[in-house]
Design a protein around this motif. Sequence first.
Motif, short mmCIF file in Angstrom:
data_model
loop_
_atom_site.label_atom_id
_atom_site.label_comp_id
_atom_site.label_asym_id
_atom_site.label_seq_id
_atom_site.Cartn_x
_atom_site.Cartn_y
_atom_site.Cartn_z
N MET A 59 -27.77 28.57 -27.55
CA MET A 59 -27.61 27.64 -25.98
C MET A 59 -26.39 26.93 -26.56
N ASP A 60 -25.55 27.03 -25.83
CA ASP A 60 -24.39 26.09 -25.99
C ASP A 60 -24.10 25.17 -24.83
N VAL A 61 -24.35 23.81 -25.12
CA VAL A 61 -24.14 22.83 -24.22
C VAL A 61 -23.31 21.83 -24.58
N ASP A 62 -22.67 21.47 -23.57
CA ASP A 62 -21.39 20.41 -23.89
C ASP A 62 -20.87 19.90 -22.30
N TYR A 63 -20.31 18.84 -22.29
CA TYR A 63 -19.77 18.26 -20.88
C TYR A 63 -18.36 17.41 -21.52
N HIS A 64 -17.85 17.16 -20.20
CA HIS A 64 -16.52 16.39 -20.24
C HIS A 64 -16.58 15.61 -19.09
N GLN A 65 -15.92 14.33 -19.46
CA GLN A 65 -15.99 13.28 -18.41
C GLN A 65 -14.59 12.63 -18.39
N THR A 66 -14.13 12.29 -16.94
CA THR A 66 -13.03 11.38 -16.94
C THR A 66 -13.50 10.13 -15.89
N TYR A 67 -12.98 8.99 -16.32
CA TYR A 67 -13.47 7.81 -15.65
C TYR A 67 -12.39 7.61 -14.45
N LYS A 68 -13.15 6.97 -13.34
CA LYS A 68 -12.35 6.43 -12.18
C LYS A 68 -10.99 5.59 -12.77
N VAL A 69 -9.86 5.83 -11.90
CA VAL A 69 -8.75 4.79 -12.30
C VAL A 69 -9.11 3.68 -12.32
N GLY A 70 -8.50 2.97 -13.31
CA GLY A 70 -8.59 1.47 -13.63
C GLY A 70 -10.11 1.15 -14.12
N GLN A 71 -10.97 2.08 -14.51
CA GLN A 71 -12.11 1.58 -15.24
C GLN A 71 -12.06 2.13 -16.50
N LYS A 72 -12.92 1.40 -17.36
CA LYS A 72 -13.05 1.63 -18.70
C LYS A 72 -14.40 1.94 -19.17
N ILE A 73 -15.29 2.13 -18.26
CA ILE A 73 -16.52 2.73 -18.40
C ILE A 73 -16.85 3.67 -17.41
N GLY A 74 -17.72 4.60 -17.26
CA GLY A 74 -17.92 5.46 -16.49
C GLY A 74 -19.35 5.40 -15.76
N GLY A 75 -19.24 5.51 -14.26
CA GLY A 75 -20.60 5.58 -13.72
C GLY A 75 -21.13 6.80 -13.61
N ASP A 76 -21.13 8.16 -14.18
CA ASP A 76 -21.75 8.98 -14.48
C ASP A 76 -22.33 9.08 -16.10
N VAL A 77 -23.52 9.71 -15.92
CA VAL A 77 -24.21 9.60 -17.32
C VAL A 77 -24.63 11.16 -17.62
N PHE A 78 -24.32 11.70 -18.76
CA PHE A 78 -25.05 12.91 -19.13
C PHE A 78 -25.86 12.42 -20.39
N LEU A 79 -27.15 13.21 -20.41
CA LEU A 79 -27.82 13.34 -21.56
C LEU A 79 -28.38 14.72 -21.85
N GLN A 80 -28.45 14.90 -23.10
CA GLN A 80 -29.22 16.29 -23.43
C GLN A 80 -29.88 16.13 -24.93
N SER A 81 -31.02 16.75 -24.81
CA SER A 81 -31.95 16.53 -25.92
C SER A 81 -32.61 18.09 -26.25
N LYS A 82 -33.01 18.40 -27.55
CA LYS A 82 -33.38 19.53 -28.05
C LYS A 82 -34.84 19.44 -28.49
N GLU A 83 -35.79 20.18 -28.18
CA GLU A 83 -37.12 20.26 -28.86
C GLU A 83 -37.05 21.48 -29.69
N SER A 84 -36.86 21.23 -30.77
CA SER A 84 -36.62 22.48 -31.72
C SER A 84 -37.84 23.53 -31.90
N PRO A 85 -39.09 23.10 -32.03
CA PRO A 85 -40.20 24.02 -32.46
C PRO A 85 -40.10 24.95 -31.17
#
Length: 392
Positions: A1-27
Amino acid sequence: MDVDYHQTYKVGQKIGGDVFLQSKESPVNRVVCTLSDGLGSGVKANVLANLTAHMAHKLSFSPMHLTKSAKIIMNTLPVCNERKISYSTFTIADIRSTREGGIAVQLVEYDNPPVLHFSGETPIPITANQIDLHREGAFKEEVIRQSTFTMQEGDRLVMFTDGVTQSGMGKGFPLGWRQAGVTAYISGIIRQNPDISSRELSAAITRKAYALDGMAANDDITCAVVYIRKPRKTLVVTGPPFTPERDEQLAAKMRAFEGKKIVSGGTTAQIVSRLFDTKVKVDLSCWSPDVPPASKMEGMDLVTEGMLTLAKVAVALERKLPLHAMPNDAVRRFVTILLDSDQVSFIVGTKINEAHQDPSIPVEIGIRRTIVGRIRQALEQNFLKETVLEYI
């Protein structure tokens, strides 16, 4: 299972208002992905999105049904006094393997653009149940979309914020790129490159949205992709075996491995060169002043210097440094191969290199097994990779 993301901030901002989280439960081979878009942009939006995403992520791993978790989140989130809408949107994807060998998906969406499901290049409609919520102070009717379906090998899930669908608004697209435009673009990309990774596909989508905005994003642009594929494997060999008698054992393991191979360390490269009867040649096509250049060896995908390169690879993975921001050197090539893999195996030689015991060596270099442990932890926690460690 290949999971990844990409993000670009709004012009003039140094921090994004979108958040992506991913976690895996291996067992149970379970992955939970959460995408949240905070109201507005900048620090305030980031705080709101982080609050929502972490709450959703935490509740997703509880025994509670995902829909009930979403209702709790909605009732917890405040309503903006001015705009009378929620402070944040969210999408939760709970993906797990079934006993029959398939992939079961539970999806809960609130106010984000609908998630796209692809089988190859073909978009697959997602049938969703709508759950109406009635919250005091809300300006509009609020609806949670809940769906359950299965995925097969070759399928993809694509989730994104409205910075993607609304890109280009007023700049060639009166109503923005829209869902149909995004769907058609993704189908075209997959048609051209059927094996494109989640990292490459999510980056292609955000770059296209950024271009439609005239290279000045009107909103935070975030895209995440989940790709069901056969595991891509990589073997990393670093450090000479404890005794020379074990060299042949190392060679046998490398010959039997099916996947990409990385050799890290000058002494290790000399041993592998002798065992495989092939020469090591310095590759000056990619280098930087920070690390020694990579080398070429027939049958190996990458040959690098050892401790310094490994230490910088660990830092890059821990800090999630974007590849485009890294210099074109051995570290970038090393990290690229790791990120394109699903399963990474490490064979670490246990012979002590006296040079690495010198107290004058910088602390960040450390000993080999410590650095490999950091790389494994970063791959597992930050990128949901499977890792295996073996000493020789």
